[in-house]
Design an enzyme around this catalytic site. Sequence first.
Site, short mmCIF file in Angstrom:
data_model
loop_
_atom_site.label_atom_id
_atom_site.label_comp_id
_atom_site.label_asym_id
_atom_site.label_seq_id
_atom_site.Cartn_x
_atom_site.Cartn_y
_atom_site.Cartn_z
N TYR A 41 38.89 38.03 50.33
CA TYR A 41 39.94 37.10 50.79
C TYR A 41 41.34 37.69 50.56
CZ TYR A 41 42.71 32.72 50.45
OH TYR A 41 43.65 31.73 50.57
N ALA A 65 38.53 44.50 43.86
CA ALA A 65 37.08 44.26 43.80
C ALA A 65 36.68 43.61 42.48
CB ALA A 65 36.34 45.59 43.95
N TYR A 125 35.09 35.41 32.92
CA TYR A 125 35.92 35.91 34.02
C TYR A 125 37.28 36.35 33.48
CZ TYR A 125 39.04 35.79 38.05
OH TYR A 125 40.00 36.09 38.98
#
Length: 342
Positions: free
Chosen positions: A11, A82, A149
């Site tokens: 995106y 990425a 994350y």
Amino acid sequence: MNYLVTGAAGYIGSHTVRELLARGARRVVAVDSLVRGHRGAIEALERVADGRLRFVHLDLRDRAALAALLAEERPDAVLHFAAFTLVGESVAHPAMYWSCGVGGTSSLLEAMRAAGTERMVFSSTAATYGAPERMPIAEDTPQVPVNPYGASKLACEAIIRGEVDAARAEGRAFGATMLRYFNVAGCASDGLLGEDHTPETHLVPSALQAALGQRPALQLFGTDYPTPDGTCIRDYVHVEDLATAHVDALQALHPHRCDAFNVGIGHGFSVREVFAECERVVGRPIPVQVAARRAGDPPVLLSDPARIMRELGWSPRHRTLTPMVESAWRWMQANPGGYPKP
Ligand code: UDP
């Protein structure tokens, strides 16, 4: 200049490749594993690239292939997007997040060092700050991530910072900039590129999927937060403004320096406000359902974007939700199934 962009079929990566091309890039090498990225995004970019785009299907953890690619292309700069990017998924699959984040980033840095590539812009996140009590969040707010994350992105920042320190000690001119994004929404205003995640978990596309009947209703994850309307508040930046921030950061990048900038508009919208704007843009009521809080969602996340505005001269063209929701809605209506799937 020649650029190498990882995660270029995703995106934010795809929108940034487009911005590089629009600002006159000589060549862009677009790298993506296509695990989450879309060949359709690359095909769309090829239509506007005048032959300046090369796509390479590659997982960054394939060290030999990546090193060979950088040795062949010798890019002037790397933009590194990425990554896996879902908080909830990172809690369920932490090793996958650490392996992709730290494995991919270290493999990339080694290949860059060998190829003599001296500029890097890294896609970092507000999730590296965790859930601070003081708002807005400035870059010197302590980084205490609360999920894998954020933790893996913070580890990547540390590796990159270490490479800059090492380069400085050795007299190499390597420099890097980390951009810590808050929430991102919207699509290319002319409909060339879109947002297509499987599963889709983000607020704006999820609400619009409910409007299209692709999900039964938008779930409001928690209406009992300590905020004026009880729903979480987030700072949304238009993806085109975020793409601009990357190219601005590249142009201002200093050798031997490692800088970090927040990217947000410095203003928050509640989940209910975003939902109301989605209904307004769609022009009809969207089915909605109150649901339990989503684990790990802090009540309020707001950026202080003063540093990027002051030091890079960046300022968001879009300061309201309307262009974000309108562009997302246009793309979803034109591409109800997302990018064509192979
Ligand atoms: N949210 C929601 N319903 C959804 C998706 C998101 O209520 O279907 C809420 C979520 O709890 C958060 C905000 O919308 O408070 C933004 O979530 P998103 O996943 O878009 O981004 P995040 O803040 O997690 O990066």
